[in-house]
Design a protein around this motif. Sequence first.
Motif, mmCIF file in Angstrom:
data_model
loop_
_atom_site.group_PDB
_atom_site.id
_atom_site.type_symbol
_atom_site.label_atom_id
_atom_site.label_comp_id
_atom_site.label_asym_id
_atom_site.label_seq_id
_atom_site.Cartn_x
_atom_site.Cartn_y
_atom_site.Cartn_z
ATOM 1 N N ASP A 190 -3.652 11.798 10.318
ATOM 2 C CA ASP A 190 -3.002 12.653 9.327
ATOM 3 C C ASP A 190 -2.322 11.801 8.270
ATOM 4 O OD1 ASP A 190 -0.007 12.318 9.884
ATOM 5 O OD2 ASP A 190 -0.744 12.838 11.869
ATOM 6 N N TYR A 191 -1.960 12.465 7.167
ATOM 7 C CA TYR A 191 -1.410 11.774 6.006
ATOM 8 C C TYR A 191 0.077 11.457 6.145
ATOM 9 C CZ TYR A 191 -5.712 13.112 3.549
ATOM 10 O OH TYR A 191 -7.011 13.266 3.161
ATOM 11 N N VAL A 192 0.748 12.049 7.116
ATOM 12 C CA VAL A 192 2.184 11.829 7.270
ATOM 13 C C VAL A 192 2.453 10.523 8.012
ATOM 14 C CG1 VAL A 192 4.325 12.718 8.244
ATOM 15 C CG2 VAL A 192 2.679 14.302 7.201
ATOM 16 N N LYS A 193 1.830 10.366 9.158
ATOM 17 C CA LYS A 193 2.097 9.194 10.001
ATOM 18 C C LYS A 193 1.652 7.889 9.363
ATOM 19 C CE LYS A 193 2.028 11.705 14.384
ATOM 20 N NZ LYS A 193 1.360 11.851 15.705
ATOM 21 N N ILE A 194 0.606 7.941 8.530
ATOM 22 C CA ILE A 194 0.089 6.703 7.955
ATOM 23 C C ILE A 194 1.075 6.101 6.948
ATOM 24 C CG2 ILE A 194 -1.220 7.908 6.151
ATOM 25 C CD1 ILE A 194 -3.383 5.773 6.468
ATOM 26 N N ASN A 195 1.795 6.939 6.197
ATOM 27 C CA ASN A 195 2.811 6.419 5.291
ATOM 28 C C ASN A 195 4.080 6.036 6.050
ATOM 29 O OD1 ASN A 195 1.699 6.234 2.685
ATOM 30 N ND2 ASN A 195 1.872 8.432 2.369
ATOM 31 N N GLU A 196 4.378 6.775 7.112
ATOM 32 C CA GLU A 196 5.511 6.402 7.960
ATOM 33 C C GLU A 196 5.291 5.015 8.554
ATOM 34 O OE1 GLU A 196 5.840 9.430 10.907
ATOM 35 O OE2 GLU A 196 7.003 10.792 9.637
ATOM 36 N N ALA A 197 4.072 4.765 9.000
ATOM 37 C CA ALA A 197 3.747 3.468 9.600
ATOM 38 C C ALA A 197 3.915 2.335 8.597
ATOM 39 C CB ALA A 197 2.318 3.490 10.144
ATOM 40 N N LEU A 198 3.532 2.579 7.346
ATOM 41 C CA LEU A 198 3.682 1.553 6.318
ATOM 42 C C LEU A 198 5.160 1.320 6.007
ATOM 43 C CD1 LEU A 198 2.485 -0.375 4.253
ATOM 44 C CD2 LEU A 198 2.198 1.560 2.685
ATOM 45 N N ALA A 199 5.910 2.398 5.865
ATOM 46 C CA ALA A 199 7.337 2.271 5.566
ATOM 47 C C ALA A 199 8.087 1.565 6.685
ATOM 48 C CB ALA A 199 7.938 3.649 5.317
ATOM 49 N N ASN A 200 7.643 1.777 7.925
ATOM 50 C CA ASN A 200 8.313 1.196 9.095
ATOM 51 C C ASN A 200 7.720 -0.141 9.524
ATOM 52 O OD1 ASN A 200 10.062 3.417 9.294
ATOM 53 N ND2 ASN A 200 8.596 4.577 10.526
ATOM 54 N N GLU A 201 6.874 -0.733 8.667
ATOM 55 C CA GLU A 201 6.301 -2.068 8.874
ATOM 56 C C GLU A 201 5.388 -2.153 10.095
ATOM 57 O OE1 GLU A 201 9.116 -5.246 8.523
ATOM 58 O OE2 GLU A 201 10.236 -4.262 6.911
ATOM 59 N N LYS A 202 4.772 -1.039 10.458
ATOM 60 C CA LYS A 202 3.787 -1.048 11.536
ATOM 61 C C LYS A 202 2.425 -1.523 11.025
ATOM 62 C CE LYS A 202 6.687 0.870 14.465
ATOM 63 N NZ LYS A 202 7.241 0.114 15.623
ATOM 64 N N ILE A 203 2.190 -1.334 9.736
ATOM 65 C CA ILE A 203 0.983 -1.812 9.066
ATOM 66 C C ILE A 203 1.413 -2.481 7.764
ATOM 67 C CG2 ILE A 203 -0.607 -0.126 10.075
ATOM 68 C CD1 ILE A 203 -0.314 1.574 7.560
ATOM 69 N N ASP A 204 0.506 -3.219 7.147
ATOM 70 C CA ASP A 204 0.835 -3.962 5.930
ATOM 71 C C ASP A 204 0.416 -3.230 4.655
ATOM 72 O OD1 ASP A 204 1.755 -6.305 7.421
ATOM 73 O OD2 ASP A 204 -0.359 -6.576 7.923
ATOM 74 N N ALA A 205 -0.536 -2.327 4.778
ATOM 75 C CA ALA A 205 -1.035 -1.580 3.624
ATOM 76 C C ALA A 205 -1.763 -0.349 4.128
ATOM 77 C CB ALA A 205 -1.981 -2.447 2.791
ATOM 78 N N LYS A 221 9.515 10.334 -3.002
ATOM 79 C CA LYS A 221 10.612 11.209 -3.409
ATOM 80 C C LYS A 221 11.080 12.079 -2.248
ATOM 81 C CE LYS A 221 11.778 14.759 -6.839
ATOM 82 N NZ LYS A 221 11.281 15.560 -8.001
ATOM 83 N N ASP A 222 10.139 12.636 -1.490
ATOM 84 C CA ASP A 222 10.495 13.562 -0.413
ATOM 85 C C ASP A 222 11.046 12.851 0.819
ATOM 86 O OD1 ASP A 222 9.611 15.571 -2.045
ATOM 87 O OD2 ASP A 222 7.690 15.857 -1.018
ATOM 88 N N ARG A 223 10.524 11.664 1.098
ATOM 89 C CA ARG A 223 10.899 10.972 2.334
ATOM 90 C C ARG A 223 11.835 9.784 2.123
ATOM 91 N NH1 ARG A 223 7.508 11.692 6.605
ATOM 92 N NH2 ARG A 223 9.251 10.727 7.717
ATOM 93 N N GLY A 224 12.060 9.421 0.890
ATOM 94 C CA GLY A 224 12.928 8.275 0.631
ATOM 95 C C GLY A 224 12.268 6.941 0.927
ATOM 96 N N PHE A 225 10.945 6.919 0.973
ATOM 97 C CA PHE A 225 10.223 5.671 1.219
ATOM 98 C C PHE A 225 10.241 4.813 -0.045
ATOM 99 C CE2 PHE A 225 7.274 7.932 4.476
ATOM 100 C CZ PHE A 225 8.276 7.860 5.431
ATOM 101 N N LYS A 226 10.032 3.518 0.138
ATOM 102 C CA LYS A 226 9.912 2.592 -0.988
ATOM 103 C C LYS A 226 8.536 1.939 -0.914
ATOM 104 C CE LYS A 226 14.857 1.755 -1.591
ATOM 105 N NZ LYS A 226 15.923 0.728 -1.681
ATOM 106 N N LEU A 227 7.535 2.723 -1.298
ATOM 107 C CA LEU A 227 6.151 2.265 -1.277
ATOM 108 C C LEU A 227 5.623 2.252 -2.709
ATOM 109 C CD1 LEU A 227 4.882 4.460 1.721
ATOM 110 C CD2 LEU A 227 5.949 2.189 1.809
ATOM 111 N N GLN A 228 4.641 1.420 -2.967
ATOM 112 C CA GLN A 228 4.088 1.356 -4.318
ATOM 113 C C GLN A 228 2.593 1.063 -4.278
ATOM 114 O OE1 GLN A 228 6.320 -2.568 -5.362
ATOM 115 N NE2 GLN A 228 4.528 -2.526 -6.716
ATOM 116 N N ALA A 229 1.921 1.389 -5.367
ATOM 117 C CA ALA A 229 0.496 1.120 -5.489
ATOM 118 C C ALA A 229 0.290 -0.333 -5.890
ATOM 119 C CB ALA A 229 -0.129 2.053 -6.514
#
Length: 276
Positions: A76-91, A105-113
């Motif tokens: 799913d699309y939720v856990k994959i961004n959570e994993a990136l934000a939590n340093e479980k994956i690199d990209a 914006k919704d989750r307060g993550f600091k991710l970028q393209a």
Amino acid sequence: LRLHGGFSMSNRKLAILLVSLLVVMIGIGYAVAIMTSTVKPIKVGIVAGPHEDILKVVQNVAEKDGLHIQVVKFNDYVKINEALANEKIDANIFQPEAYLTTVNKDRGFKLQAAAKTVLFPLGFYSKKISSLNDLPRGAVVALPQDPISLSRALLLLHKSGVIALRQDALTSPTLEDIQGNPLGLVFKTAMANTLPRHMEDAHILGIPSGYAFSYGLAPNKALLMEPASSAYAHVIAVREGETDNRSLQLLIKAYHSPEVRNYIEEHFQGTILPAW
């Protein structure tokens, strides 16, 4: 002139040259070994489907530069961004930048393209007309209801001159942002995966390529199609401040290689486009 030991001057020069070349070759080999050993493996999250198929080709290209890509699959699309934000994956590779911005914006993550990958182009299809010029007054237009796909469809219609959108709403327009509708078109929305079932109910339908293809709607049959330069191309997402990572740069290099471009163009036949 001969030297002690029976070697001529020319033989001695040759021996010195060979030894020098050997030292240089050893030095080059050592440098390459050092460079290769410092390339850290990179964990990349994907959602099963075309991204996984493409990444297999990317893996093969990246290995030539000494980069090992470890693929981590998500459902799913939720856990994959959570994993990136939590340093479980690199990209991760699965989403357009617009979606990434919403998640931040919704989750307060600091991710970028970090780089563009591919576009799953949205197109307009019809069984009733063969050209947008044939749209009758009051025609029914079926659009996907999820916000990002809806915006993409409206922007396509705006750029083609079918409708006019408010100039201050061109980033993510909604139906309320339609300022000009000279044909009095009637807009209806439905879940994107159900739109192909309504080909008889609407004059034109805005359908993402994946769902269109699954119903036998080829890209070359579309009346209107997003270009590869679309702002809705998918991206390689990373954590903020990590875009200079050497392993990431090698991942981008491999993804943007001619081998990967050729695979996408030959294998997907226009349903997926290289976006770099």
